[in-house]
Design a protein around this motif. Structure first.
Motif, short mmCIF file in Angstrom:
data_model
loop_
_atom_site.label_atom_id
_atom_site.label_comp_id
_atom_site.label_asym_id
_atom_site.label_seq_id
_atom_site.Cartn_x
_atom_site.Cartn_y
_atom_site.Cartn_z
N GLU A 5 8.78 7.35 6.41
CA GLU A 5 7.41 7.85 6.35
C GLU A 5 6.56 7.12 5.33
OE1 GLU A 5 7.21 12.48 7.35
OE2 GLU A 5 8.12 12.01 5.42
N ILE A 6 5.28 7.12 5.62
CA ILE A 6 4.26 6.72 4.66
C ILE A 6 3.42 7.98 4.45
CG2 ILE A 6 2.27 5.25 4.23
CD1 ILE A 6 3.47 3.29 6.26
N LEU A 7 3.30 8.39 3.21
CA LEU A 7 2.56 9.61 2.89
C LEU A 7 1.28 9.25 2.14
CD1 LEU A 7 5.63 11.60 1.57
CD2 LEU A 7 4.66 11.68 3.85
N ARG A 8 0.21 9.92 2.47
CA ARG A 8 -1.07 9.68 1.80
C ARG A 8 -1.64 11.03 1.38
NH1 ARG A 8 -5.37 5.59 1.97
NH2 ARG A 8 -7.31 6.63 1.49
N TRP A 9 -1.92 11.15 0.09
CA TRP A 9 -2.47 12.39 -0.45
C TRP A 9 -3.97 12.43 -0.22
CZ3 TRP A 9 -6.18 13.68 -4.03
CH2 TRP A 9 -6.19 15.00 -4.46
N THR A 10 -4.48 13.56 0.23
CA THR A 10 -5.92 13.80 0.31
C THR A 10 -6.17 15.20 -0.23
OG1 THR A 10 -5.95 14.83 2.50
CG2 THR A 10 -6.08 12.42 2.43
N ARG A 11 -7.40 15.50 -0.53
CA ARG A 11 -7.72 16.85 -1.02
C ARG A 11 -7.44 17.91 0.03
NH1 ARG A 11 -13.49 15.65 -2.56
NH2 ARG A 11 -12.95 13.49 -2.28
N ASN A 12 -7.38 17.51 1.29
CA ASN A 12 -7.13 18.45 2.38
C ASN A 12 -5.65 18.56 2.74
OD1 ASN A 12 -9.90 18.93 2.63
ND2 ASN A 12 -10.13 17.12 3.91
N GLY A 13 -4.80 17.85 2.07
CA GLY A 13 -3.37 17.90 2.35
C GLY A 13 -2.78 16.50 2.46
N ILE A 14 -1.48 16.46 2.69
CA ILE A 14 -0.78 15.19 2.79
C ILE A 14 -0.75 14.75 4.25
CG2 ILE A 14 1.46 14.07 2.52
CD1 ILE A 14 1.92 15.86 0.08
N LEU A 15 -1.14 13.49 4.47
CA LEU A 15 -1.09 12.90 5.80
C LEU A 15 0.19 12.10 5.92
CD1 LEU A 15 -4.77 11.56 5.97
CD2 LEU A 15 -3.89 13.74 6.81
N ALA A 81 8.87 -0.34 -1.07
CA ALA A 81 9.41 0.98 -0.73
C ALA A 81 10.32 0.89 0.49
CB ALA A 81 8.27 1.95 -0.47
N ARG A 82 9.90 0.13 1.46
CA ARG A 82 10.71 0.01 2.67
C ARG A 82 12.01 -0.74 2.39
NH1 ARG A 82 8.67 -1.61 8.70
NH2 ARG A 82 10.38 -0.54 9.75
N GLN A 83 11.96 -1.74 1.52
CA GLN A 83 13.16 -2.48 1.15
C GLN A 83 14.17 -1.55 0.45
OE1 GLN A 83 13.10 -6.27 0.91
NE2 GLN A 83 14.64 -6.67 -0.64
N LEU A 84 13.67 -0.62 -0.35
CA LEU A 84 14.54 0.33 -1.05
C LEU A 84 14.89 1.55 -0.19
CD1 LEU A 84 12.78 0.21 -4.52
CD2 LEU A 84 15.08 -0.64 -4.00
N ASN A 85 14.35 1.60 1.03
CA ASN A 85 14.56 2.71 1.95
C ASN A 85 13.99 4.02 1.37
OD1 ASN A 85 15.36 3.60 4.47
ND2 ASN A 85 17.31 4.35 3.70
N TRP A 86 12.82 3.91 0.76
CA TRP A 86 12.13 5.05 0.17
C TRP A 86 10.87 5.35 0.98
CZ3 TRP A 86 11.74 3.63 -5.72
CH2 TRP A 86 13.01 3.70 -6.29
N SER A 87 10.35 6.54 0.79
CA SER A 87 9.03 6.86 1.34
C SER A 87 7.98 6.21 0.45
CB SER A 87 8.80 8.36 1.36
OG SER A 87 9.62 8.97 2.32
N HIS A 88 6.82 5.97 1.00
CA HIS A 88 5.70 5.40 0.24
C HIS A 88 4.63 6.47 0.15
CE1 HIS A 88 2.04 3.03 -0.47
NE2 HIS A 88 2.86 2.22 -1.11
N PHE A 89 4.25 6.81 -1.06
CA PHE A 89 3.27 7.86 -1.29
C PHE A 89 2.03 7.25 -1.93
CE2 PHE A 89 1.51 11.57 -3.50
CZ PHE A 89 1.53 12.50 -2.47
N THR A 90 0.88 7.39 -1.29
CA THR A 90 -0.36 6.80 -1.78
C THR A 90 -1.30 7.90 -2.24
OG1 THR A 90 -0.17 5.02 -0.17
CG2 THR A 90 -2.33 5.34 -1.15
N ILE A 91 -1.89 7.71 -3.41
CA ILE A 91 -2.95 8.58 -3.90
C ILE A 91 -4.15 7.68 -4.16
CG2 ILE A 91 -3.70 10.23 -5.65
CD1 ILE A 91 -0.74 10.79 -6.22
N PRO A 92 -5.13 7.66 -3.27
CA PRO A 92 -6.30 6.80 -3.47
C PRO A 92 -7.09 7.22 -4.71
CG PRO A 92 -6.21 7.61 -1.21
CD PRO A 92 -5.18 8.37 -2.00
N SER A 93 -7.47 6.25 -5.52
CA SER A 93 -8.18 6.58 -6.76
C SER A 93 -9.49 7.31 -6.51
CB SER A 93 -8.40 5.32 -7.60
OG SER A 93 -9.20 4.41 -6.87
N HIS A 94 -10.18 6.98 -5.43
CA HIS A 94 -11.45 7.65 -5.19
C HIS A 94 -11.25 9.14 -4.90
CE1 HIS A 94 -10.34 6.94 -0.95
NE2 HIS A 94 -11.09 8.00 -0.71
#
Length: 100
Positions: A5-15, A81-94
């Motif tokens: 998975e690739i996870l992206r944080w937003t104020r409305n929840g995690i995508l 993250a993919r090389q380490l077999n981890w999820s990638h979690f993004t929190i956009p600064s804006h």
């Protein structure tokens, strides 16, 4: 978390997103010395998990990526993250800056 998975944080929840077939460490355009340094650091870090735990230390490592928009910072972190077999979690600064 599912490692595919690739996870992206937003104020409305995690995508949640899936990896595309083009997102891998091998597909990144890096100079050979930089690619080798990343590979060495990721390999050493992943091998050291049991040593960190044996010493009762948190198993963490940080790499600070900086550069102008479009220079590949997110692609590089996703590739690692993919090389380490981890999820990638993004929190956009804006999202953080706009919420205050």
């Amino acid at each position: 978390m599912n490692s595919s998975e690739i996870l992206r944080w937003t104020r409305n929840g995690i995508l949640r997103f899936s990896w595309s077939r083009f997102e891998s460490f091998e597909k990144l355009i890096l100079t050979p010395p930089l690619r080798e340094r990343f590979n060495q650091r990721l390999t050493l870090f992943s091998r050291g998990e049991s040593d960190f735990h044996a010493l009762q230390l948190p198993w963490r490592y940080g790499i600070y990526l900086y550069g102008p928009t479009g220079s590949g910072k997110t692609a590089a972190s996703r590739g690692m993250a993919r090389q380490l077999n981890w999820s990638h979690f993004t929190i956009p600064s804006h999202e953080i800056l706009d919420s205050h």
